[in-house]
Scaffold this active site. Sequence first.
Site, PDB file in Angstrom:
ATOM      1  CB  VAL A  13      19.759 -40.765  22.640  1.00 49.34           C
ATOM      2  CG1 VAL A  13      19.921 -39.458  21.866  1.00 49.34           C
ATOM      3  CG2 VAL A  13      20.688 -41.837  22.081  1.00 49.34           C
ATOM      4  CE  LYS A 104      21.083 -47.387  14.908  1.00 50.47           C
ATOM      5  NZ  LYS A 104      22.057 -47.548  15.948  1.00 50.47           N
ATOM      6  CD  GLU A 128      25.823 -34.643  11.765  1.00 45.48           C
ATOM      7  OE1 GLU A 128      25.679 -33.726  10.949  1.00 45.48           O
ATOM      8  OE2 GLU A 128      26.511 -35.660  11.526  1.00 45.48           O
ATOM      9  CB  VAL A 131      25.403 -41.751  10.260  1.00 49.02           C
ATOM     10  CG1 VAL A 131      26.549 -42.649   9.809  1.00 49.02           C
ATOM     11  CG2 VAL A 131      24.154 -42.053   9.464  1.00 49.02           C
ATOM     12  CG  ASP A 200      23.617 -50.183  13.088  1.00 46.65           C
ATOM     13  OD1 ASP A 200      22.596 -49.603  13.488  1.00 46.65           O
ATOM     14  OD2 ASP A 200      24.761 -49.687  13.168  1.00 46.65           O
ATOM     15  CE  LYS A 204      24.816 -46.570  12.858  1.00 47.65           C
ATOM     16  NZ  LYS A 204      25.779 -47.166  13.794  1.00 47.65           N
TER      17      LYS A 204
HETATM   18  N1  LIG Z   1      22.277 -45.289  22.265  1.00 49.18           N
HETATM   19  C1  LIG Z   1      23.141 -44.748  21.439  1.00 49.18           C
HETATM   20  O1  LIG Z   1      24.330 -44.644  21.727  1.00 49.18           O
HETATM   21  C2  LIG Z   1      22.680 -44.211  20.116  1.00 49.18           C
HETATM   22  C3  LIG Z   1      23.610 -43.657  19.225  1.00 49.18           C
HETATM   23  C4  LIG Z   1      23.164 -43.107  18.012  1.00 49.18           C
HETATM   24  C5  LIG Z   1      21.814 -43.158  17.698  1.00 49.18           C
HETATM   25  N2  LIG Z   1      20.948 -43.744  18.579  1.00 49.18           N
HETATM   26  C6  LIG Z   1      19.536 -43.767  18.229  1.00 49.18           C
HETATM   27  O2  LIG Z   1      18.817 -43.015  19.197  1.00 49.18           O
HETATM   28  C7  LIG Z   1      17.521 -43.557  19.376  1.00 49.18           C
HETATM   29  C8  LIG Z   1      17.287 -43.838  20.853  1.00 49.18           C
HETATM   30  O3  LIG Z   1      18.221 -44.766  21.316  1.00 49.18           O
HETATM   31  P1  LIG Z   1      18.410 -45.051  22.882  1.00 49.18           P
HETATM   32  O4  LIG Z   1      19.622 -45.880  22.993  1.00 49.18           O
HETATM   33  O5  LIG Z   1      18.312 -43.785  23.644  1.00 49.18           O
HETATM   34  O6  LIG Z   1      17.116 -45.945  23.180  1.00 49.18           O
HETATM   35  P2  LIG Z   1      16.545 -46.367  24.624  1.00 49.18           P
HETATM   36  O7  LIG Z   1      17.573 -46.177  25.670  1.00 49.18           O
HETATM   37  O8  LIG Z   1      15.944 -47.696  24.451  1.00 49.18           O
HETATM   38  O9  LIG Z   1      15.393 -45.289  24.894  1.00 49.18           O
HETATM   39  C9  LIG Z   1      14.178 -45.308  24.194  1.00 49.18           C
HETATM   40  C10 LIG Z   1      13.213 -44.379  24.903  1.00 49.18           C
HETATM   41  O10 LIG Z   1      12.021 -44.327  24.132  1.00 49.18           O
HETATM   42  C11 LIG Z   1      10.881 -44.617  24.967  1.00 49.18           C
HETATM   43  N3  LIG Z   1       9.926 -45.387  24.155  1.00 49.18           N
HETATM   44  C12 LIG Z   1      10.159 -46.504  23.443  1.00 49.18           C
HETATM   45  N4  LIG Z   1       9.024 -46.903  22.818  1.00 49.18           N
HETATM   46  C13 LIG Z   1       8.079 -46.017  23.154  1.00 49.18           C
HETATM   47  C14 LIG Z   1       6.702 -45.877  22.847  1.00 49.18           C
HETATM   48  N5  LIG Z   1       6.069 -46.752  22.067  1.00 49.18           N
HETATM   49  N6  LIG Z   1       6.029 -44.826  23.373  1.00 49.18           N
HETATM   50  C15 LIG Z   1       6.649 -43.950  24.166  1.00 49.18           C
HETATM   51  N7  LIG Z   1       7.945 -44.020  24.503  1.00 49.18           N
HETATM   52  C16 LIG Z   1       8.652 -45.042  24.004  1.00 49.18           C
HETATM   53  C17 LIG Z   1      11.411 -45.445  26.116  1.00 49.18           C
HETATM   54  O11 LIG Z   1      10.557 -45.269  27.230  1.00 49.18           O
HETATM   55  P3  LIG Z   1      10.767 -46.073  28.608  1.00 49.18           P
HETATM   56  O12 LIG Z   1      12.102 -45.612  29.115  1.00 49.18           O
HETATM   57  O13 LIG Z   1       9.655 -45.669  29.485  1.00 49.18           O
HETATM   58  O14 LIG Z   1      10.799 -47.513  28.234  1.00 49.18           O
HETATM   59  C18 LIG Z   1      12.809 -44.838  26.298  1.00 49.18           C
HETATM   60  O15 LIG Z   1      12.729 -43.735  27.161  1.00 49.18           O
HETATM   61  C19 LIG Z   1      17.460 -44.789  18.467  1.00 49.18           C
HETATM   62  O16 LIG Z   1      16.899 -44.421  17.238  1.00 49.18           O
HETATM   63  C20 LIG Z   1      18.918 -45.150  18.272  1.00 49.18           C
HETATM   64  O17 LIG Z   1      19.163 -45.823  17.054  1.00 49.18           O
HETATM   65  C21 LIG Z   1      21.331 -44.263  19.763  1.00 49.18           C
END
Ligand SMILES: NC(=O)c1ccc[n+]([C@@H]2O[C@H](COP(=O)([O-])OP(=O)(O)OC[C@H]3O[C@@H](n4cnc5c(N)ncnc54)[C@H](OP(=O)(O)O)[C@@H]3O)[C@@H](O)[C@H]2O)c1
Length: 449
Positions: A13, A104, A128, A131, A200, A204
């Site tokens: 994201v 979420k 926004e 969910v 999950d 939501k």
């Molecule tokens: N993916 C989706 O399609 C989607 C859809 C709706 C909502 N969301 C929500 O969006 C959020 C992010 O999801 P994502 O899929 O983008 O996750 P992700 O790909 O796992 O990315 C998480 C990011 O946060 C960093 N991070 C994690 N723990 C950390 C810490 N303790 N200190 C500093 N940086 C940290 C990671 O750093 P590194 O890269 O260096 O490890 C990574 O860059 C979540 O809340 C998820 O529920 C995601």
Amino acid sequence: MDVVMGLLGCGTVGAGVVELTRRRAERIEEMTGTRPVIKKILVRDTTKPRGVRLHGEVLTDRPEDVLDDPTVGLVIETIGGIEPARSFILRAIAAGKHVVTANKDLMALHGEEILDAAESAHVEVFYEAAVGGAIPLIRPLKGCLTSNEITDLKGIINGTTNYIVSKMTETGADFEAVLAEAQALGYAESDPTSDVDGLDAARKLTILASIAFHTRVNLADVSVRGIRSITAADVAYAKELNCVIKLLAVGRERDGVLQLEVRPSLVPLAHPLAAVSDAFNALFVRGDAAGDLMFFGRGAGCMPTASAVVGDVIEVLQNMRMGISETVGATRLPRKVVATNQGPEGRYYIRLTAKDRPGVFAQVAGVFGDAGVSMESVLQRRLADQDAQIVVVTHSVRQAELTAAADRLALLEAVAAVDNVLPVEEMDADGPVMDDIMDDLAAPTASLS
Ligand SMILES: NC(=O)c1ccc[n+]([C@@H]2O[C@H](COP(=O)([O-])OP(=O)(O)OC[C@H]3O[C@@H](n4cnc5c(N)ncnc54)[C@H](OP(=O)(O)O)[C@@H]3O)[C@@H](O)[C@H]2O)c1
């Protein structure tokens, strides 16, 4: 004028947010009078490739570079999970920074704490993307539809389980095989519990229900059942009954009492939710003034989720320009009663394994009759080992009667197991959406002049 922003996380994201903010920079400036600049991005590993263009020293692994920088006016949180995201957000709020989050889990479990803190600090918290990914759900419920009494929410709000049940329907494969494939393709987490056990979707639902029903609901208020018990046999029988199986999140308010549940259901093929496949999400909303609405779109992914996050960012920037705040009073809402006897009155699908011998079906039918449950349709298939599978779809029944019938069936000597019990969605009571809309269109419209 520049507005300095800090980004927490640059994964799926976060990278999308960087890219979309860059692409829309000119429009954002036109709309808000400010140019958004992402000054620092917090990650764990600053050497990891990010797949987006980043300037110079923007990446940091020191939270204070974002949270303690007085020039940062807006923090975008895309780390995920509860900690350290919660502490980071509370720290940003305490420092007078606005917050946009896609988290979420955090908003479902600690939304009240975060929104209260934001109100006290006179800053905005928007979420926004938490969910429905790209689908605008929170803002329409909070804004455009607030003149309505919302009575019903019903939707598919978890892409992973929808992908799994869609693939099971398409291929006839069993749950475990499709889950393994989904994990190999990266559509399901290595620990799939939160998705497949319905948590999950339940989180939501607490976010949506709190907004739609003008109250605060907790995760414990939601009755949750996931999709682990769905077998290839259930999917095949559902097909024979002209249905598909979907994991639905359902919220309804009747006479001031809420009923909240996440559960797999048989959805008739003619129901609009039946066509929502793979990673797509959809939500029906019924309001007393607006009538029935359906929201549909991509529930996750880099750019779809970034679309919602950057939309929030633009709104914060516009509010900053106008000097207004929307977080005021966000948690000062009446608590409503939540029904504990969950499970809707309606039709049910019951699959059981019984001895394939004369008189057994009469016993089964007798149990249903004694419990006051009338049968709408029956399927019977011979299995190996002298057994048969009997599938009954009931007429509308109260859950207590159904449970009594299922308990008594399980006690019959000829019944090896009551394998599964699932609600069957109605087309008229719960899902008349398309028909009603078509009727409305056909009806003569009263003149206002
Ligand atoms: N993916 C989706 O399609 C989607 C859809 C709706 C909502 N969301 C929500 O969006 C959020 C992010 O999801 P994502 O899929 O983008 O996750 P992700 O790909 O796992 O990315 C998480 C990011 O946060 C960093 N991070 C994690 N723990 C950390 C810490 N303790 N200190 C500093 N940086 C940290 C990671 O750093 P590194 O890269 O260096 O490890 C990574 O860059 C979540 O809340 C998820 O529920 C995601």
